[in-house]
Scaffold this motif. Structure first.
Motif, PDB file in Angstrom:
ATOM      1  N   ARG A  46       0.826  -1.212   0.000  1.00 22.70           N
ATOM      2  CA  ARG A  46       0.000   0.000   0.000  1.00 22.70           C
ATOM      3  C   ARG A  46       0.861   1.262   0.000  1.00 22.70           C
ATOM      4  NH1 ARG A  46      -1.678  -3.390   3.927  1.00 22.70           N
ATOM      5  NH2 ARG A  46      -3.482  -4.694   3.453  1.00 22.70           N
ATOM      6  N   LYS A  47       1.918   1.224  -0.787  1.00 24.68           N
ATOM      7  CA  LYS A  47       2.755   2.403  -0.963  1.00 24.68           C
ATOM      8  C   LYS A  47       2.172   3.272  -2.066  1.00 24.68           C
ATOM      9  CE  LYS A  47       6.298   1.359   1.826  1.00 24.68           C
ATOM     10  NZ  LYS A  47       6.701   2.209   2.968  1.00 24.68           N
ATOM     11  N   SER A  48       2.322   4.586  -1.949  1.00 22.64           N
ATOM     12  CA  SER A  48       1.882   5.492  -2.987  1.00 22.64           C
ATOM     13  C   SER A  48       2.646   5.159  -4.280  1.00 22.64           C
ATOM     14  CB  SER A  48       2.159   6.934  -2.562  1.00 22.64           C
ATOM     15  OG  SER A  48       1.649   7.832  -3.493  1.00 22.64           O
ATOM     16  N   PHE A  79      -0.204   3.572  -4.897  1.00 25.88           N
ATOM     17  CA  PHE A  79      -1.206   2.518  -4.785  1.00 25.88           C
ATOM     18  C   PHE A  79      -1.773   2.384  -3.375  1.00 25.88           C
ATOM     19  CE2 PHE A  79       1.947   0.938  -8.008  1.00 25.88           C
ATOM     20  CZ  PHE A  79       1.208   1.318  -9.108  1.00 25.88           C
ATOM     21  N   ASP A  80      -1.786   3.466  -2.611  1.00 27.42           N
ATOM     22  CA  ASP A  80      -2.360   3.435  -1.262  1.00 27.42           C
ATOM     23  C   ASP A  80      -3.829   3.845  -1.303  1.00 27.42           C
ATOM     24  OD1 ASP A  80      -1.648   5.968  -2.056  1.00 27.42           O
ATOM     25  OD2 ASP A  80      -1.100   6.646  -0.059  1.00 27.42           O
ATOM     26  N   ILE A  81      -4.559   3.239  -2.219  1.00 22.64           N
ATOM     27  CA  ILE A  81      -5.943   3.669  -2.445  1.00 22.64           C
ATOM     28  C   ILE A  81      -6.912   3.093  -1.420  1.00 22.64           C
ATOM     29  CG2 ILE A  81      -5.544   3.941  -4.914  1.00 22.64           C
ATOM     30  CD1 ILE A  81      -7.059   1.339  -5.348  1.00 22.64           C
ATOM     31  N   SER A  82      -6.569   1.971  -0.783  1.00 21.87           N
ATOM     32  CA  SER A  82      -7.494   1.343   0.167  1.00 21.87           C
ATOM     33  C   SER A  82      -7.248   1.782   1.596  1.00 21.87           C
ATOM     34  CB  SER A  82      -7.384  -0.179   0.091  1.00 21.87           C
ATOM     35  OG  SER A  82      -6.135  -0.620   0.587  1.00 21.87           O
ATOM     36  N   ALA A  83      -6.034   2.208   1.902  1.00 17.38           N
ATOM     37  CA  ALA A  83      -5.704   2.605   3.274  1.00 17.38           C
ATOM     38  C   ALA A  83      -4.457   3.473   3.238  1.00 17.38           C
ATOM     39  CB  ALA A  83      -5.478   1.384   4.161  1.00 17.38           C
ATOM     40  N   SER A  84      -4.666   4.754   3.054  1.00 20.28           N
ATOM     41  CA  SER A  84      -3.538   5.678   3.010  1.00 20.28           C
ATOM     42  C   SER A  84      -2.856   5.757   4.371  1.00 20.28           C
ATOM     43  CB  SER A  84      -4.010   7.066   2.591  1.00 20.28           C
ATOM     44  OG  SER A  84      -2.960   8.000   2.645  1.00 20.28           O
ATOM     45  N   HIS A  85      -1.596   6.189   4.369  1.00 20.31           N
ATOM     46  CA  HIS A  85      -0.864   6.379   5.624  1.00 20.31           C
ATOM     47  C   HIS A  85      -1.472   7.493   6.463  1.00 20.31           C
ATOM     48  CE1 HIS A  85       2.132   3.697   4.041  1.00 20.31           C
ATOM     49  NE2 HIS A  85       2.413   4.507   3.047  1.00 20.31           N
ATOM     50  N   HIS A  86      -2.230   8.356   5.814  1.00 22.86           N
ATOM     51  CA  HIS A  86      -2.768   9.527   6.502  1.00 22.86           C
ATOM     52  C   HIS A  86      -4.287   9.429   6.599  1.00 22.86           C
ATOM     53  CE1 HIS A  86       1.234  11.128   5.883  1.00 22.86           C
ATOM     54  NE2 HIS A  86       1.110  10.886   4.599  1.00 22.86           N
ATOM     55  N   SER A 135       7.426  10.274  -3.744  1.00 21.00           N
ATOM     56  CA  SER A 135       7.541  11.123  -4.936  1.00 21.00           C
ATOM     57  C   SER A 135       6.358  10.966  -5.891  1.00 21.00           C
ATOM     58  CB  SER A 135       8.840  10.797  -5.687  1.00 21.00           C
ATOM     59  OG  SER A 135       8.869   9.430  -6.076  1.00 21.00           O
ATOM     60  N   THR A 136       5.343  10.220  -5.477  1.00 18.65           N
ATOM     61  CA  THR A 136       4.174  10.027  -6.322  1.00 18.65           C
ATOM     62  C   THR A 136       2.909  10.338  -5.525  1.00 18.65           C
ATOM     63  OG1 THR A 136       4.074   7.664  -5.732  1.00 18.65           O
ATOM     64  CG2 THR A 136       5.259   8.252  -7.752  1.00 18.65           C
ATOM     65  N   SER A 137       1.862  10.668  -6.233  1.00 19.67           N
ATOM     66  CA  SER A 137       0.569  10.934  -5.604  1.00 19.67           C
ATOM     67  C   SER A 137      -0.364   9.752  -5.832  1.00 19.67           C
ATOM     68  CB  SER A 137      -0.054  12.213  -6.181  1.00 19.67           C
ATOM     69  OG  SER A 137      -0.203  12.106  -7.585  1.00 19.67           O
TER      70      SER A 137
END
Length: 285
Positions: free
Chosen positions: A179-181, A183-190, A254-256
């Protein structure tokens, strides 16, 4: 394996691996903070967080959440132990997949819109990276002639030299799984994203701690899969692990975050194309 080796593998898989992964998670936070011009938390912060969560009151919307959290942990821990026992890659693949699905099931049992949307996105992520992992395992089999991890480690030359494109596919898949950006669409770090904490939203207190520990097992398993590509040298193996995880951190910072359609399309188009090219090359070389 002898009984001594089996016992050692159990200790490493159940104790050493998650502790090491927890430390890696702490280093990840510190490096991420430095990349963002912040000091960052202590390296032991993940352990502080887990201990604090275990001390909180047990609040549940339903008991399925507790059951699914435990199954998720058992699945991740079992897959990691099987890896250190040098078991079958296909068996490890299916065990970790079952645990991941139960995380989604738990989130779906709650009517919360944040949990529901996060669960559906998590399921899409699973459907995205699982086929890529299967293709990587097929490539490993074509080179070594076995699905056994012991056979991979016994191989005389590094797999990276014969499976360079499949290693890139593995990196793509693991970015989604961790779930790294982007691809953190299901559970973002924030928690300030549009679905708060997504699939984790309704897991609280000790049950959220259980999920965090399960994630440590997944990190250990992920790094174990990466180690298969350079198992002929300890120095080469460590360098590959360090470089791979550092690249994951750089990509994360470095990605959104992208949409699920972009994730599915780009992962399958790039991953399947790279896999086919590498597998065809192996077949005709």
């Amino acid at each position: 394996m002898s009984s001594v080796n089996i016992f050692a593998a159990l200790i490493v898989g159940l104790v050493v691996a998650p502790v090491a992964a927890g430390l890696i998670s702490g280093v990840d936070r510190r490096v991420t903070a430095r990349l963002q011009s912040r000091l960052g938390p202590p390296i032991l912060q993940p352990f502080y967080d887990v201990f604090k969560l275990f001390g909180k009151e047990r609040l549940l919307a339903n008991y399925w959440l507790a059951f699914c959290a435990f199954v998720y942990l058992v699945g991740a821990a079992t897959a990691t132990v099987l890896f250190f026992l040098q078991s079958d890659l296909l068996l490890i693949f299916f065990v970790q997949a079952v645990g991941s699905v139960f995380l989604v099931i738990g989130a779906l049992t709650v009517p919360s819109p944040y949990s529901q949307v996060g669960a559906h996105r998590e399921l899409l992520q699973i459907l995205t990276y699982e086929p890529l992992l299967v293709l990587v395992i097929v490539g490993i089999y074509m080179v070594t002639g076995s699905f056994k991890i012991s056979a991979v480690y016994a191989h005389e030359t590094p797999l990276l030299l014969q499976l360079p494109l499949l290693f890139l596919v593995l990196g793509y898949a693991l970015t989604i799984k961790l779930r790294k950006s982007p691809f953190d669409i299901s559970a973002s770090h924030h928690a300030h994203q549009e679905i708060v904490r997504g699939v984790y939203t309704e897991y609280t207190g000790p049950y959220l701690a259980i999920i965090e520990v399960a994630h440590w097992f997944e990190i250990a398993l992920v790094l174990g899969l990466v180690s298969l590509f350079w198992s002929t040298s300890v120095v080469g193996l460590l360098l590959l692990l360090l470089i791979t995880y550092f690249v994951e951190i750089l990509v994360d910072n470095s990605t959104s975050r992208m949409t699920w359609k972009w994730m599915l399309g780009s992962a399958w188009a790039t991953g399947i194309a790279f896999s086919i090219i590498n597998l065809v090359w192996l077949h005709y070389r």
